[in-house]
Design a protein around this motif. Structure first.
Motif, PDB file in Angstrom:
ATOM      1  N   MET A   1      -4.638  -9.808   0.370  1.00 28.06           N
ATOM      2  CA  MET A   1      -4.230  -8.544   1.817  1.00 28.06           C
ATOM      3  C   MET A   1      -6.048  -7.478   0.909  1.00 28.06           C
ATOM      4  O   MET A   1      -6.267  -6.933   2.283  1.00 28.06           O
ATOM      5  CB  MET A   1      -2.882  -7.927   1.194  1.00 28.06           C
TER       6      MET A   1
ATOM      7  N   MET B   1      -3.935  -2.055   9.869  1.00 27.13           N
ATOM      8  CA  MET B   1      -4.148  -1.974   8.435  1.00 27.13           C
ATOM      9  C   MET B   1      -2.826  -1.885   7.373  1.00 27.13           C
ATOM     10  O   MET B   1      -2.544  -2.426   7.137  1.00 27.13           O
ATOM     11  CB  MET B   1      -5.202  -1.070   8.303  1.00 27.13           C
ATOM     12  N   ALA B   2      -2.114  -0.230   8.636  1.00 27.01           N
ATOM     13  CA  ALA B   2      -1.360   0.275   7.494  1.00 27.01           C
ATOM     14  C   ALA B   2       0.125  -0.249   7.597  1.00 27.01           C
ATOM     15  O   ALA B   2       0.422  -0.781   6.300  1.00 27.01           O
ATOM     16  CB  ALA B   2      -1.273   1.803   8.515  1.00 27.01           C
ATOM     17  N   LEU B   3       0.213  -1.178   9.177  1.00 29.33           N
ATOM     18  CA  LEU B   3       1.657  -1.887   9.647  1.00 29.33           C
ATOM     19  C   LEU B   3       1.331  -2.863   8.701  1.00 29.33           C
ATOM     20  O   LEU B   3       2.502  -3.712   8.357  1.00 29.33           O
ATOM     21  CB  LEU B   3       1.757  -1.698  10.299  1.00 29.33           C
ATOM     22  N   GLU B   4      -0.031  -4.029   8.774  1.00 27.82           N
ATOM     23  CA  GLU B   4      -0.049  -5.101   7.897  1.00 27.82           C
ATOM     24  C   GLU B   4       0.192  -5.240   6.659  1.00 27.82           C
ATOM     25  O   GLU B   4       0.520  -5.588   5.837  1.00 27.82           O
ATOM     26  CB  GLU B   4      -1.648  -5.797   7.939  1.00 27.82           C
ATOM     27  N   MET B   5      -0.420  -3.923   5.801  1.00 22.38           N
ATOM     28  CA  MET B   5       0.234  -3.805   4.634  1.00 22.38           C
ATOM     29  C   MET B   5       1.077  -3.523   4.184  1.00 22.38           C
ATOM     30  O   MET B   5       1.929  -3.602   2.899  1.00 22.38           O
ATOM     31  CB  MET B   5      -0.995  -2.705   3.686  1.00 22.38           C
ATOM     32  N   ALA B   6       2.102  -3.170   4.918  1.00 22.84           N
ATOM     33  CA  ALA B   6       3.157  -2.098   4.707  1.00 22.84           C
ATOM     34  C   ALA B   6       3.932  -3.435   4.837  1.00 22.84           C
ATOM     35  O   ALA B   6       4.647  -4.391   3.831  1.00 22.84           O
ATOM     36  CB  ALA B   6       3.569  -2.046   5.517  1.00 22.84           C
ATOM     37  N   MET B   7       3.637  -4.590   5.745  1.00 16.09           N
ATOM     38  CA  MET B   7       4.105  -5.859   6.077  1.00 16.09           C
ATOM     39  C   MET B   7       4.202  -6.490   4.549  1.00 16.09           C
ATOM     40  O   MET B   7       5.002  -6.965   3.775  1.00 16.09           O
ATOM     41  CB  MET B   7       4.633  -6.873   6.962  1.00 16.09           C
ATOM     42  N   GLY B   8       2.677  -7.115   4.275  1.00 13.69           N
ATOM     43  CA  GLY B   8       2.377  -7.464   3.444  1.00 13.69           C
ATOM     44  C   GLY B   8       3.393  -7.340   1.788  1.00 13.69           C
ATOM     45  O   GLY B   8       3.805  -8.040   1.715  1.00 13.69           O
ATOM     46  N   PHE B   9       3.451  -6.025   1.441  1.00 18.36           N
ATOM     47  CA  PHE B   9       4.416  -5.571   0.786  1.00 18.36           C
ATOM     48  C   PHE B   9       5.753  -6.511   0.635  1.00 18.36           C
ATOM     49  O   PHE B   9       6.123  -6.749  -0.419  1.00 18.36           O
ATOM     50  CB  PHE B   9       3.652  -4.232   0.312  1.00 18.36           C
TER      51      PHE B   9
END
Lengths: 500, 622, 101, 461, 202
Positions: free
Chosen positions: C31, C70-78
């Protein structure tokens, strides 16, 4: 009225599905009843048409279906389709009666056959290319399930081969239809419109391509040599009633399409490439007959004779396309072709049902394991003999009326090519005579074979299913006018259309 | 009149069909019904001959069909009806009670009915229909004892041979439509240029086949496998006579085409001579009679070829009576004594006197002995032939000598006193008696056969010709009559003398074999036609299985094939659709699924590489 | 300071991120690679705005969207990583490879 | 500039359904979360009504970036109807789950995103909608929280994230050379753009959309997610996002790309061929029905790309695409519904199904034959229009490839159909899922009706 | 001056990026990434994007903190105590990313980029706000919904205890039944400060 005829079987099928608590016997009786009513309606349609000399479409219905491509639910009958519709109704009725003693998944079988009846009737009545195609494709699907569900031997494989082969054909056909659609101005799928103003008349190259696509699609279904190899295994492994329908009705879809679609809609291209049809027809006649001659499996043998018989039809429609020929003779050829469709349906249907009886008793189609059946099963023997003679074109039975017209029409058209082809094709009747005598000798006459003891005579239902087919063949053979009166105006129309 | 026109053929056909449909249920009544119907048909035939009815009906588009009785037809319908009647009366007596009589009489009636239609048809369609039905009935009758594979085989050979020839009629019909735009029999000689020749060729082929002329003669030998009444009918007034009839009917066409007439005349003459020789060589009475039929029909064909319609027709009628008589007599002996071998029949005529006497009359008629009818009729047609070509006349005369020879041979064999060669029941179990009903028709037939020749005598000849509607046909001169009569007498006398002295007539070896075996015609047909066709069929069937279908399967296995091509191993095994297609698609499927590794990083890499490739493609494609 | 210079920076960041995304077994590290790629895009978006079409705010909005992505993808990633870790106690992509074929 | 929210009424109805459902779910006892399903269904129905009403109005552009035209109308109707079917389909399997409410809500969010995706006229809206349509999907894929489900969620997420970034990169490049992100600005801007940059931008942009359509080169998630995720979710993610993505693709082809210095038709044609062929080949000998269906959806995506290839060149393209989409959506959901109802993933588990539940087997046959393109199902008409459009748009070779692929596809569909008729009927394993059954019947019936009544359907589109 | 700043920041940004995958501890990697982002935020300031630059900087600081938490949770080597080499397909990754970089560089150099049209407005941020309230309004609307969806989705995935676990199936419990010694993952899920509006919706 016509739509009722077409969809009555389907309604009966749905009714059978809706009423789950019905014994097998009752299911078949409902099935027979539906077929009988449908047959009666077809007869009424026939009588109601009257004896008008001019060819016209009756019972026409037209409902918008896919307006953006000008496709509609458009049905109607004329002299080309009415005999085939009647044949369909009769043959399906025969199969229903034949199946009276069926025990294996009766309801599904009945539903499938009723569905197939609607499909076949619809195809012959269709006056819209797309509708035609829909029924064309559904027939493949339905028959596939019949083969897979109730066949024997290697039926899964044969069924798959049948499906893939004919499905490919149907898609090629669809490409051809799309070509016709795009070639028409304005774009339309309507057969009547397309026939009135043939598409692509200005671009011979495209017309040839479209004819090629349509031709391949129909040729696979017919089938003609060399795209026939799906037929023998499919027939061999299909249940008897399925074979009867497959050979009796569904093979006609291909040749009917030639007469109904290819000839009138692409007259120019048809005339130009008529010689191809003639060559294919003659090859089919001789090839089918010769290969059949070498078969030891009764069903396979009959299947190959179908190729032979279809060859006559292809030859006839090819000869009809030779513009230089005599008009009356070419009409005779087309009339013969349509008559042959009917005749072949009756006779081959009967032959397949008879071979089904044989399999039912002896669990084998091997000619070498039977013999002298006339002793223990005289009715079976008599009907088989009649069917065999009908198939080999003996006068007094329908096959002769058809084949004589085809030969006479082809030779009589007066062009050297057609005359030579017709003359060569006559050899076919000699070979079929030889092969059917071989069947009669090895199956019915002479000394008993190892399985002869198991073969007892026809049961009532079986006789009731098969005998009417042969009786009708006899009637057509002796007094064909009632049939020819219907066909002749239509074939005259086809000839005048193809001459444009 | 229409009623009569329909009734004449329909009565026997319908009655026969009814008997056939009934199966064994009507066995007991079948004989009586058959005889009664055939008697009625005789009446109808005579009525028709007098009133000359004609019917026309639509059958196929542009080709109105019809049946009509003109002079020639009138003669033939009466002949056919009468002979049928006689034969059926005999059969009612001969056929064992347990036999499938309904089938027998049904088939016989349909057979005769078909012949009636044949001789009254006015167009090719109806003619061909009746013609082929007659062939099929002959098949069923020859194979009447279907339990015996050999008889069934004989029936098949007979049917196939005649049907092979029948193809000529199909061709003729097509060519007639092309050339004359009509299928009517009368207009054929007016057809256009190449078509008329083709019509003639077709008609001639069909007629020669039906009449068992060279080279088709062998089927008639096979036709002996049927019951004797069948032979009696088939060899006299029906079937073989149909070919001769057709040629006589179409004599104008033959004359118009020129080569056809010559060809037909010569084929007839040669058949008369060669098959006469064959008849001489036979040791079996029925085979002798069969070969003699070919020979005698040869005279009729010769007559048609040279246009001697009156003579040919007279020959046909007289021969029909004589030949049916001879076969019935042979059948009676066969049934009673269980043999038809000429040597074994020694003394048969003495044992059954009435049969013997009538047989003698028939045999002498066949021999052409004056004043019996075939002497006159033969000479009246040879007279015309002589006008056409002396060669033809010479061959005809030689054939007449042969006829005298085999007539005498048959006569002597049965009239000889019983001796060491005489045996019984070598072929079947004889009943030891000849029934009254079997005897009944013999004298009448003998009389008819003996005296019918008067129509060809100068006194009656003009009326006969008027009846047939032919004119200007020269009758035989007295010299010719005397010549042939004396020659026949000489031959018969020589034979009698030779027989009395028990002289052994030796035939040269080179001729004996072929003559005994009908010139090996059947073997030749088998070797030249049947076996090659069967081999071709087998080869094609193998080809169909392996190559045509294999092509489809190979296409299905294309994936595998290309893979193997790539790896340098090329082997084409075509063993089953699913195995092949399965392996091919399985491989392709596995290949297609290989990227689906389950590993996300490989997905990443593949996606990006594919995208990069797409960029490159797009850039290159500009 | 030219467009090309900025784009070079963007390309470098993008490529480095790509390397990380392709090579890292650990999902969190992967990520990070993705984030670096977006980092490059931020640079490129800003540069295009400034050097090509500063007249409209499209570029700014683009950058803003990129940040949100970026923020959303990272949140989902976590969230996905958490769920995966709970379900099968792994945090590397290689061990989540049961579904294939 | 038109900022009347009424133009977005269908989307807003759905959104309202989601939000109200979410709130209701917070206060619903665990066993009574069906209320949320009802609310969400109501929202979808309201959206359907609104969409139907909107379809009667003239075309418009809302918020400068949201196009309201026939494509949008059909997208909305199909998306909403398909989502409704999925809601019904999943009701049985998630009932009583502690996250049941969120399940429905997320479905609705994804539906909203999909609708916006199909209607957007600005690349940034497209990207936002992409996010909105994707993110709920990741969560739904891992809804079961089991090993397979979380793995599916991971892969779905990883592919989605990467391709989202690739798409973002593409948008950036296109923005750079085209001076804007709105389609109409870009259309003009791209006309004079350097080809290399445009090519990179277009390919990257399409790559993102290919993720949503499940087409090559971004198809890798499809089989894994379809197998790992709950079946109802699999039905959703292989159906609904495709609808919006294809609408977006078509719009891009018509609105954005006509003057771009890129042979995008060829590009999409290549993608179409690769997608349909790969999907079909990989489906051969697949013994897991869900994976089989997954590959089948890949191949269907390939067929669906064909009308996009000829977009703007053939008058049939739009109709072909939209009708095919609608027919495909309903047929595909029907097939999945049967899987849900039977509760069996192995192909062998379908042996003798005709005996156990004939009507369900019939539905399966109708749906699978529908996917083949057998008349008279809706997909047949779609395929017909698609082939017609291809031939008409001078891409006859593409039509031929599609035909060949169709024939090949028959094989694996039949591998599924045939055993259902097998004689021995092993004992039933799956429970009775009434909702799924009803959905299966409905979908099969609608699939047939769409084909038979395609005239009516097409006049409305 | 600006040019120098640009290049310094650029090199630092790239170096930070590279460092992410070179250093052998997750913590260091995280801070390298943060460094890279900070440099990029500063670069943005160079091109007049003050608001966005600051936004990037602030966002990234927040995000990297979250990431640090995650690292501690999941990584076996949070403090760099053990060497960390966890790569696969390294060569392929290098080739692909190198190839992409090379292609991009080539493109950047070769392509005739369009000339500048217009000038930056005086108030760049105002322009952004106007765009967001004007033609790009839908973008933010959709993103807003996406954020909401992300919240729901991430909660759904990350927490294993929902409202029914805490308040009972009928939501009748007065006090949440939270475990006292919470496992790290559960805490991480419910206490995730990384995304806006984080926390358990239940």
């Amino acid at each position: 009225m016509l739509s009722v005829v077409i969809f009555l079987p389907l309604a009966a099928a749905l009714g059978l599905l809706a009423v789950p608590r019905l014994g097998d016997r009752a299911v078949v009786l409902v099935w027979i009843g539906a077929c009988a009513v449908d047959l009666a309606l077809v007869v009424a349609l026939w009588i109601g048409r009257g004896g008008g000399a001019a060819d016209r479409i009756s019972g026409e219905t037209r409902v918008r279906w896919i307006p953006s491509v000008r496709a509609s639910y458009h049905v109607g009958v004329d002299g080309l389709s009415l005999p085939l519709i009647a044949l369909t109704a009769l043959l399906f009725g025969g199969c229903a009666v034949y199946s009276l003693r069926l025990t294996h998944r009766v309801r599904a079988f009945a539903v499938l056959f009723l569905f197939l009846e609607t499909v076949c009737l619809g195809l012959f009545a269709a006056l819209d290319l797309l509708l035609f195609f829909v029924f064309f494709d559904l027939s493949i699907v339905g028959m596939y399930f019949v083969i897979v569900g109730w066949g024997h031997g290697d039926n899964i494989r044969s069924g798959l081969k049948f499906f893939l082969y004919t499905f490919l054909g149907s898609l090629v056909l669809l490409l051809g239809f799309i070509g016709l659609y795009l070639g028409a101005e304005p774009h339309t799928f309507d057969m009547v419109d397309l026939t009135r103003t043939p598409p692509l008349s200005g671009s011979p190259g495209l017309a040839a391509l479209v004819l090629l696509a349509v031709g391949i699609g129909l040729a696979i279904k017919t089938p003609t040599v060399p795209v026939h190899t799906w037929l023998p295994p499919a027939h061999t492994d299909a249940p008897a009633a399925g074979s009867a329908i497959l050979a009796g009705v569904m093979l006609k879809m291909g040749t009917y399409g030639l007469v109904r679609i290819a000839m009138p809609m692409l007259p120019d291209a048809w005339r130009r490439y008529a010689w191809v049809a003639i060559v294919i027809g003659v090859v089919g006649v001789l090839y089918g007959a010769l290969v059949a001659l070498a078969q030891d499996n009764v069903k396979r043998l009959v299947a190959y004779t179908s190729i032979n018989h279809m060859g006559y039809i292809v030859l006839a429609v090819g000869a009809a396309g030779l513009a230089a020929g005599d008009v009356a003779a070419r009409r005779l050829a087309v009339t013969g072709a349509v008559t042959q469709m009917v005749s072949h349906g009756l006779v081959t249907g009967a032959l397949f049902l008879l071979s089904g009886v044989l399999y039912d008793r002896g669990r084998s189609y091997d000619l070498g394991r039977y013999g002298g059946l006339a002793r223990g099963a005289p009715v079976f023997a008599a009907l088989t003999a009649v069917a065999a003679f009908a198939s080999l074109g003996l006068p007094g039975l329908s096959g002769f009326i058809a084949e004589f017209q085809i030969f006479t029409g082809a030779i009589g058209s007066g062009t050297a090519m057609a005359a030579a082809a017709g003359a060569v094709a006559i050899l076919g009747i000699l070979i079929t005579a030889a092969l059917f005598l071989r069947v009669l000798h090895r199956l019915l006459l002479g000394t008993d074979g190892e399985l002869s003891g198991r073969v007892n005579d026809l049961r009532g239902a079986e006789t009731a299913a098969i005998a009417p087919l042969l009786a009708l063949s006899l009637v057509i053979g002796i007094a064909p006018r009632f049939l020819l009166d219907v066909i002749e105006p239509a074939s005259a129309a086809v000839i005048s259309l193809v001459a444009r | 009149m229409t009623f009569l026109g329909w009734a004449l053929p329909v009565l026997p056909l319908a009655a026969g069909a009814l008997l056939l449909l009934a199966g064994r249920r009507l066995d007991r009544a079948a004989a009586a019904a058959g005889v009664a119907v055939s008697a009625a048909v005789v009446g109808l035939a005579i009525a028709a001959a007098v009133t000359r009815p004609s019917v026309r009906f639509p059958l196929l588009a542009g080709a109105p069909a019809g049946m009509a009785v003109d002079g020639l037809s009138a003669v033939l319908v009466v002949t056919v009806a009468a002979v049928t009647f006689a034969v059926l009366v005999y059969a009612a007596g001969e056929l064992p009670a347990a036999a499938a009589r309904s089938r027998f009489f049904g088939l016989m009636l349909v057979f005769a009915g078909a012949m009636l239609v044949t001789v009254t048809a006015t167009d090719l369609v109806v003619l061909l229909m009746a013609w082929e039905v007659m062939g099929a009935m002959s098949y069923a009758l020859i194979g009447y004892w279907w339990h015996d594979p050999d008889r069934v085989r004989s029936a098949g050979i007979a049917f196939l041979t005649t049907r092979a020839a029948d193809m000529g009629l199909y061709l003729a019909a097509g060519c007639a439509l092309a050339g004359a735009h009509s299928l009517s029999l009368t207009g054929l000689d007016g057809a256009g240029a190449p078509w008329r020749d083709l019509v003639a060729a077709g008609v001639v082929t069909a007629a020669l086949g039906k009449s068992a002329q060279l080279p088709f003669s062998f089927w008639l030998s096979r036709a002996m496998a049927g019951p004797s009444p069948v032979s009696a009918l088939l060899h006299s007034a029906t079937m073989v006579a149909a070919g001769a009839y057709l040629l006589l009917r179409l004599a104008p066409l033959l004359a118009a085409v020129g080569w056809a007439g010559t060809l037909v005349a010569w084929v007839g003459a040669v058949t008369a001579l060669v098959l006469g020789a064959v008849a001489l060589a036979q040791r079996d009475l029925k085979q002798l009679l069969a070969a003699s039929t070919c020979a005698q029909i040869g005279f009729m064909v010769l007559a048609a070829g040279v246009g001697a319609v009156a003579g040919g027709t007279a020959q046909l009628v007289a021969h029909a009576a004589a030949k049916s008589l001879l076969f019935l007599a042979a059948g009676a002996w066969l049934a009673a004594l269980g043999t038809k071998d000429l040597a074994e029949l020694h003394g048969a005529a003495r044992r059954y006197r009435l049969v013997g006497v009538t047989f003698a009359a028939g045999a002498l008629t066949l021999a052409g002995l004056p004043p019996l009818s075939l002497w006159v009729t033969k000479d009246s047609l040879l007279a015309v032939a002589a006008d056409a070509s002396p060669g033809l006349y010479a061959v005809g005369l030689a054939a007449a000598l042969c006829a005298a020879g085999y007539g005498a041979k048959a006569l002597i064999a049965v009239w000889r006193p019983a001796d060491a060669a005489t045996r019984r029941d070598t072929e079947q179990a004889g009943t030891g008696r000849v029934g009254r009903r079997q005897l009944l028709p013999l004298p009448a037939l003998a009389a008819a056969g003996a005296v019918f020749g008067v129509v060809a005598l100068p006194a009656l000849a003009p009326a006969w010709r008027r009846l047939l509607g032919v004119a200007g046909e020269p009758g035989p001169g007295a010299g010719e009559l005397a010549l042939s009569g004396s020659l026949a007498g000489l031959v018969v006398a020589a034979a009698l003398v030779a027989a009395r002295r028990r002289a052994n007539v030796t035939v040269p070896r080179w001729a004996a074999g072929p003559a005994r075996h009908w010139l090996y015609l059947e073997a030749a047909a088998g070797a030249l036609v049947a076996r090659p066709v069967m081999a071709l069929a087998r080869a094609l069937a193998g080809f169909d299985d392996r190559v045509v279908d294999g092509g489809v399967r190979a296409a299905a296995a294309a994936g595998r094939l290309t893979a193997e091509l790539a790896s340098g191993r090329v082997e084409l095994r075509l063993d089953g659709l699913v195995a092949e297609a399965g392996r091919g698609t399985r491989r392709l499927g596995a290949l297609a699924r290989r990227p689906q590794t389950g590993q996300a990083h490989t997905y990443y890499a593949q996606t990006l590489v594919l995208a990069a490739l797409l960029v490159i493609v797009v850039l290159l494609a500009r | 300071m030219t467009l090309q210079a900025f784009l070079l920076l963007a390309a470098a960041l993008f490529a480095v991120g790509l390397y990380g995304a392709l090579s890292q077994q650990s999902i969190v590290m992967l990520m990070m690679g993705l984030e670096l790629m977006i980092n490059g895009i931020l640079v490129a978006g800003a540069a295009f705005w400034y050097f090509v079409s500063p007249g409209s705010a499209d570029g700014q909005v683009l950058v803003l969207v990129a940040i949100t992505v970026m923020a959303l993808e990272m949140a989902m990633g976590f969230a996905v990583v958490t769920a995966l870790f709970r379900a099968r106690d792994v945090d590397v992509t290689d061990e989540a490879g049961d579904l294939r074929g | 500039m038109n900022e009347n929210p009424a133009y977005l009424l269908p989307e807003l109805c759905t959104l309202a359904g989601a939000v109200i459902g979410l709130l209701t779910g917070l206060f619903s006892p665990r066993a009574r979360q069906w209320r949320v399903a009802v609310i969400c269904a109501a929202g979808l129905l309201a959206g359907l009504v609104a969409a139907a009403v909107a379809a009667g109005r003239p075309d418009a552009v809302a918020f400068d970036t949201f196009m309201i035209d026939p494509v949008t109308h059909v997208t909305r109707v199909v998306v909403l109807a398909a989502t409704l079917l999925v809601v019904a389909l999943s009701a049985g399997s998630v009932r009583g789950h502690r996250r049941e409410s969120e399940f429905y809500v997320l479905l609705l969010f994804a539906a909203v995103g999909t609708m916006v995706l199909g209607a957007s006229a600005d690349l940034l809206v497209l990207l936002s909608a992409y996010l909105l349509a994707s993110i709920p999907g990741y969560a739904l894929a891992g809804f079961g929280k089991d090993a397979a489900g979380t793995e599916a969620a991971l892969k779905y997420y990883l592919m989605g994230a990467l391709l989202g970034i690739v798409m973002l990169a593409g948008i950036t490049v296109l923005y750079g050379v085209g001076r804007g992100t709105a389609y109409d600005t870009l259309r003009e801007g791209l006309a004079s753009a350097p080809a290399g940059a445009a090519a990179v931008g277009v390919v990257a942009l399409l790559a993102g959309l290919m993720f949503k359509t499940g087409a090559v080169p971004a198809h890798f998630w499809v089989p894994d997610v379809t197998e790992g995720a709950p079946p109802a979710v699999a039905a959703f993610v292989t159906t609904v996002p495709k609808i919006g993505a294809f609408a977006a693709l078509y719009r891009i082809a018509v609105e954005l790309l006509p003057r771009a210095p890129v042979d995008w038709r060829l590009l999409i044609a290549i993608l179409a061929v690769a997608t349909m062929t790969l999907g079909n080949l990989a489906a051969f000998y697949q013994d897991n029905v869900r994976r089989l269906l997954a590959y089948s959806t890949i191949s269907q995506a390939g067929y669906l790309l064909v009308p996009v290839v000829v977009a703007g060149r053939s008058g049939l393209a739009e109709q072909a695409l939209l009708f095919y989409l609608a027919a495909y959506a309903v047929t595909n959901i029907g097939a999945f519904a049967v899987v849900v109802a039977v509760g069996e993933d192995r192909l062998a588990g379908y042996a003798g199904m005709v005996r156990r539940s004939p009507s369900l087997a019939l539905s399966l046959v109708v749906c699978l034959l529908g996917l083949v393109g057998t008349p008279p199902t809706g997909v047949f008409v779609g395929k017909l229009l698609m082939l017609g459009a291809a031939v008409d748009g001078r891409y006859a070779w593409l039509a031929a490839v599609a035909v060949l692929n169709t024939v090949a596809s028959v094989f694996y569909y039949l591998r599924w159909i045939v055993p259902t008729f097998a004689r021995p009927a092993p004992p039933s394993t799956g429970g009775i899922n009434l909702e799924a059954r009803v959905v299966a019947y409905t979908a099969a019936a609608v699939s047939l009706l769409l084909g038979i009544g395609s005239g009516i359907a097409l006049t409305f589109s | 001056m600006q040019v120098v700043a640009f290049w310094v920041l650029a090199v630092a940004a790239v170096a930070g990026g590279v460092a992410v995958f070179v250093v052998d501890s997750m913590a260091r990697a995280t801070f390298s990434l943060l460094g890279s982002f900070l440099c990029v935020g500063l670069e943005m300031l160079l091109v007049d994007l003050h608001y966005l630059g600051v936004l990037v900087i602030l966002m990234m600081i927040m995000e990297m903190l979250v990431m640090a938490v995650f690292m501690i949770m999941y990584m076996m080597n949070p403090a760099g105590l053990m060497p960390m080499v966890m790569v696969h397909n390294n060569r392929g990754a290098l080739i692909i990313s190198g190839g992409v970089f090379a292609a991009l560089v080539a493109g950047i150099v070769v392509i005739p980029w369009p000339a500048r049209a217009g000038a930056p407005p005086r108030d760049v941020t105002f322009e952004l706000g106007q765009a967001l309230m004007g033609p790009k309004m839908l973008v933010m609307m959709v993103l807003g919904v996406a954020i909401l969806a992300t919240m729901i989705a991430s909660v759904l995935l990350a927490t294993h205890r929902g409202r029914y676990d805490r308040y009972g199936d009928a939501l009748a419990a007065g006090r949440p039944a939270d475990p006292t010694g919470a496992d790290p993952a559960g805490r991480a899920g419910s206490a995730d400060p990384g995304h806006p509006g984080g926390g358990d919706l239940a």
